[in-house]
Motif scaffolding. Sequence first.
Motif: not given
Length: 235
Positions: A34-35, A108-112, A145-147
């Motif tokens: 994912y990253g 803004i492309n990782n969960w943290d 974006e969903r997150r």
Amino acid sequence: MITATDIRTRLEELTNPEAALFAQRFFKTGPGEYGEGDLFRGIRVPVLRKLCGMLDDMPLSEVSGLLESAFHEDRLLALLIYMRRFARGDERYRERIYKLYLASTRFINNWDLVDISAPHIVGRFLRDRPRTVLYQLAGSESLWERRIAVTATFSFIRQGEFADILALAEKLLQDREELMHKATGWMLREVGKRNQVVLENFLLQHYRQMPRIMLRYAIERFPEERRQLYMKGFL
């Protein structure tokens, strides 16, 4: 004037190659993960928070430039600056940051990065406004974006408002990404901390269709016996 280039130079000086290597593994930056392709400097979050407090004079345009960096910590620092400015700004200034944030979701492309910022910017801005944008984000092809849509609701949940997370959770029951299952289950768990009845009413309608990870996250705080009833489908 403090520029994005100035800050990148400072961050380069703080680079820790060993910590960067660990972060690249932790945040799943390998091919197909994912990253994928994300770059790290190996700078700890407390260091970034301290630096953030020294950058109140940095123009927003330069903060936006920092958010476009290839390095994860640079983007995190930019988001911390946005959050600090948002918390201190008037309504016009907050709207400006909110719009900059939504215009920059590709960075803004990782969960943290999502989890630390979305409740404090998107969620906080939308507390007393229409929330249509959350449903648009929830329908995006972008995992991040969903997150953002889901974690932004943490701001509402803290105020005892559950309608949006319940609606989004129902919309995302069939989401293909494990990171979405975790985020949605986490927000449902937060609902349960505040109102167990609301959570259980939702679960009794949907738990058989929920991804297992989402369900596990949602019921994490339940007594073991009740957790097992949900996990085994006996309710």
